[in-house]
Design a protein around this motif. Structure first.
Motif: not given
Length: 150
Positions: A74, A77-78
């Motif tokens: 994802h 989400d980083q």
């Protein structure tokens, strides 16, 4: 024995592509002076063509498994730092391919058709620079890949 997952296969294929693309460039850099010293330019061209038959499919494998790697995580989400490193890696991968393509398909072949010795020397230097840049970019991309995986 541990079970095998799609993630294992994906990462294995990506590392395999990197071994051939990056490792092959190091090997070729070590072989070229020896082959060139043999004096027959056709041997060097044959070695380069054979390397290309291995290297370009490996580069394609890196691109495909790199896309697969991104699809498996994802990205949103980083952290912004992680995303910055990812962008830098993608740019370096592209630059490695561009420099290698220039070396293999544009500059390198033009050495043999240079009109004079001075022109051949300049083209040989440009060919070496493009090959060195391809290797340096691939090496930096590999480092960022390890960093991103950590």
């Amino acid at each position: 024995m541990l079970s095998v997952s799609a993630e294992h296969i994906r990462l294995f294929l990506h590392v395999l592509g990197a071994c051939v693309w990056l490792g092959g460039q190091f090997v070729l850099a070590g072989l070229v002076p020896v082959v060139r010293a043999g004096g027959d330019p056709s041997v060097l061209r044959a070695v380069a063509r054979r390397f290309q038959q291995l290297a370009w499919p490996a580069y394609a494998l890196l691109l495909a498994t790199g896309a697969w790697n991104l699809a498996a995580i994802h990205v949103g989400d980083q952290s912004s730092a992680w995303l910055g490193s990812l962008v830098a890696k993608v740019v370096l991968v592209a630059l490695s391919g561009i420099c290698a393509a220039l070396h293999s398909f544009v500059i390198g072949p033009s050495v043999a058709t240079a009109p004079d010795a001075a022109s051949a020397k300049r083209r040989r230097a440009a060919s070496g620079i493009s090959a060195a840049l391809a290797l340096a970019c691939a090496l930096a991309a590999a480092f960022l890949g390890v960093q991103l995986a950590g």
